[in-house]
Design an enzyme around this catalytic site. Sequence first.
Site, PDB file in Angstrom:
ATOM      1  N   CYS A  83      -6.116  -2.702  -2.923  1.00 31.57           N
ATOM      2  CA  CYS A  83      -6.615  -2.884  -4.212  1.00 31.57           C
ATOM      3  C   CYS A  83      -8.311  -3.434  -3.544  1.00 31.57           C
ATOM      4  O   CYS A  83      -9.480  -2.781  -4.092  1.00 31.57           O
ATOM      5  CB  CYS A  83      -6.140  -4.685  -4.203  1.00 31.57           C
ATOM      6  SG  CYS A  83      -4.533  -4.975  -4.729  1.00 31.57           S
ATOM      7  N   ARG A  94      -2.086  -5.953 -16.383  1.00 28.18           N
ATOM      8  CA  ARG A  94      -3.278  -5.299 -15.477  1.00 28.18           C
ATOM      9  C   ARG A  94      -3.126  -5.153 -14.250  1.00 28.18           C
ATOM     10  O   ARG A  94      -3.302  -4.079 -14.086  1.00 28.18           O
ATOM     11  CB  ARG A  94      -4.830  -6.062 -16.076  1.00 28.18           C
ATOM     12  CG  ARG A  94      -5.833  -4.936 -15.403  1.00 28.18           C
ATOM     13  CD  ARG A  94      -6.071  -3.959 -16.304  1.00 28.18           C
ATOM     14  NE  ARG A  94      -7.239  -3.412 -15.866  1.00 28.18           N
ATOM     15  CZ  ARG A  94      -7.267  -2.312 -15.450  1.00 28.18           C
ATOM     16  NH1 ARG A  94      -6.134  -1.546 -14.800  1.00 28.18           N
ATOM     17  NH2 ARG A  94      -7.522  -1.609 -14.821  1.00 28.18           N
ATOM     18  N   CYS A 139     -10.925  -0.168  -4.027  1.00 23.29           N
ATOM     19  CA  CYS A 139     -12.115  -0.409  -5.210  1.00 23.29           C
ATOM     20  C   CYS A 139     -12.930  -1.146  -5.822  1.00 23.29           C
ATOM     21  O   CYS A 139     -13.857  -1.202  -5.721  1.00 23.29           O
ATOM     22  CB  CYS A 139     -11.127  -0.446  -5.972  1.00 23.29           C
ATOM     23  SG  CYS A 139     -10.418   1.563  -6.156  1.00 23.29           S
ATOM     24  N   HIS A 140     -11.897  -2.967  -4.959  1.00 27.30           N
ATOM     25  CA  HIS A 140     -12.600  -3.795  -5.310  1.00 27.30           C
ATOM     26  C   HIS A 140     -13.653  -4.491  -4.545  1.00 27.30           C
ATOM     27  O   HIS A 140     -14.489  -5.160  -4.443  1.00 27.30           O
ATOM     28  CB  HIS A 140     -12.373  -4.566  -5.762  1.00 27.30           C
ATOM     29  CG  HIS A 140     -11.622  -3.948  -7.747  1.00 27.30           C
ATOM     30  ND1 HIS A 140     -11.932  -3.473  -8.484  1.00 27.30           N
ATOM     31  CD2 HIS A 140     -10.291  -3.432  -7.576  1.00 27.30           C
ATOM     32  CE1 HIS A 140     -11.203  -3.072  -9.960  1.00 27.30           C
ATOM     33  NE2 HIS A 140      -9.675  -2.571  -8.690  1.00 27.30           N
ATOM     34  N   CYS A 198      -2.840  -1.628 -12.886  1.00 26.00           N
ATOM     35  CA  CYS A 198      -3.443  -0.974 -11.602  1.00 26.00           C
ATOM     36  C   CYS A 198      -2.926  -0.710 -10.409  1.00 26.00           C
ATOM     37  O   CYS A 198      -3.045   0.697 -10.062  1.00 26.00           O
ATOM     38  CB  CYS A 198      -4.018  -1.985 -10.912  1.00 26.00           C
ATOM     39  SG  CYS A 198      -5.745  -2.674 -11.450  1.00 26.00           S
ATOM     40  N   CYS A 256       7.908 -24.305 -20.427  1.00 28.50           N
ATOM     41  CA  CYS A 256       8.082 -25.151 -21.565  1.00 28.50           C
ATOM     42  C   CYS A 256       9.403 -24.915 -22.897  1.00 28.50           C
ATOM     43  O   CYS A 256       9.860 -25.381 -23.839  1.00 28.50           O
ATOM     44  CB  CYS A 256       6.748 -24.988 -22.468  1.00 28.50           C
ATOM     45  SG  CYS A 256       6.316 -26.329 -24.064  1.00 28.50           S
TER      46      CYS A 256
END
Lengths: 113, 122, 278
Positions: free
Chosen positions: C192, C235, C195-196, C239, C127
Amino acid sequence: MQKRSIISTLLLALLLALGSTALLADSHGGADPRAGQVEQAINDAEAAREKAGSVDGEWRDTAKMIESARKALAAGEYDKAMKLAREAHQQGVLGYEQAMSQQELRIPSYLKY
Amino acid sequence: MTRIKSMIGTAAGLTVLLAGTLAQPVAAADGVSAVTEGKVLSEDRKKGNCLACHMMGDGAYPGNIAPPLVAMQSRYPNKEKLRAQIWDATANNPDSPMPPFGKHRIVSDEELDKIVEYVWTL
Amino acid sequence: MKKILLTCAALILTAGFGTATASTPEEDKAAWDRFYQQRFPNVPEEDYNNGVYTIDKVGRENWEAIEEFPPYEPFIDAGREMWETPFANGKGYRDCFPNGPAIAGNYPHWDKETGMVMTLPLAVNNCLEANGEKPLKYKKGPINNILSYIAFESRGQVVNVEIPGDDPRALEAYEEGKKFYFTRRGQLNFSCAHCHLQTVGMVLRTETLGPAKGHPTHFPVYRSKWGTVGTLHRRFTGCNKQVRAKPFKAQGKEYRNLEYFLTHKSNGLELNGPGARK
């Protein structure tokens, strides 16, 4: 008194610095032969880093290590530069191998479909 | 007076620094000091950082992601097997989240030896 | 005999394909939901948008105290001003986003025309550039103001990432994001998922590992560690650095596809950004 002590400190530091440069230069027998080896090692490390990067396998600190190796080489610190270059080279090789070992998607067994 | 002291201090500091860089460290660690050094390395967040995941000895704020490091000598037949596990845990278990400390050179060979010496005592 | 051989070959082939990556996005989503449901049977489904505070009770109390005087409020205000201030050409964000500012629920989405995953930060910069303005940096700085404002205005919208079937490239992008999520990376060799998913809810030193489901609902996020608001891709960068991998470019293809895959796993959750984290 103050001025004199500062000057003496500076002089002492200068002497020590000169001494160490002389020692370093002496222990490496003058100039170039090792510089060439280190440069080769740095080039090898850089190639390994790029190869790892080409498969998205580059590690965080490899480029920094190579940069530090270049600086050490420029400062005539051949041992340090060589050590850094070799470590960076290993990292490049390992990062590449890691990425290749991960080419295929493996869904872990704890996810039940 | 303080100036002179600081001057001597600076000079001494420089000398120590130089001596440190020039002299090659001789690693003639006997058993006891290897265990002590291994403990420091294993707790160091930039080295072993074992406490991030394992309860270990008297280490403060251990994580609970992985089994507590206790009774190691009954869990591993010898130091070599223990060393192999820390070197690359995924060799035994491909799903293991444990970083391959030796294989990926997170710690050096000498550092790994010392860590093994310490963990073996737990 | 020949027939038997052929059948065998066919069976082997199907088996081979079957074990590979043949799960659909819907099947993935169902498997993740089942996984978290079994791991945290007492967590209500709609609570997952609170991220790690869904499962970390002590952390949740501190967080709720912080939320009484939200640290991200000044960023929302600054974003509102950006939204209302015309560009040099007299136009504004409203001209690019006629349904705005509550538009976060439309992102990320597959953009058939450009053949790529369109994220909100990318749309914001498109934009700006279309109106002769300088694009914003993707990790830190003023982009977080406009994103905070849009996120705040979009609260309550429901995540609904679609992988359209009429463009195979969309599924390809999704699959690339999935591959990223399960790929070991960096000197520490973590994916990823380690850990998650695998060790979610356990404690790393003193930090509880948060579920992936609900991760993207509250971005941008004010992190006390940063002392400011940061983007989702900032973020991601953090990581990757933590596992000692070289991070990818914010808003590059890798992180956009990752966002596409990851946000799909939050489908059905309410948006609640901007968030506040330690």
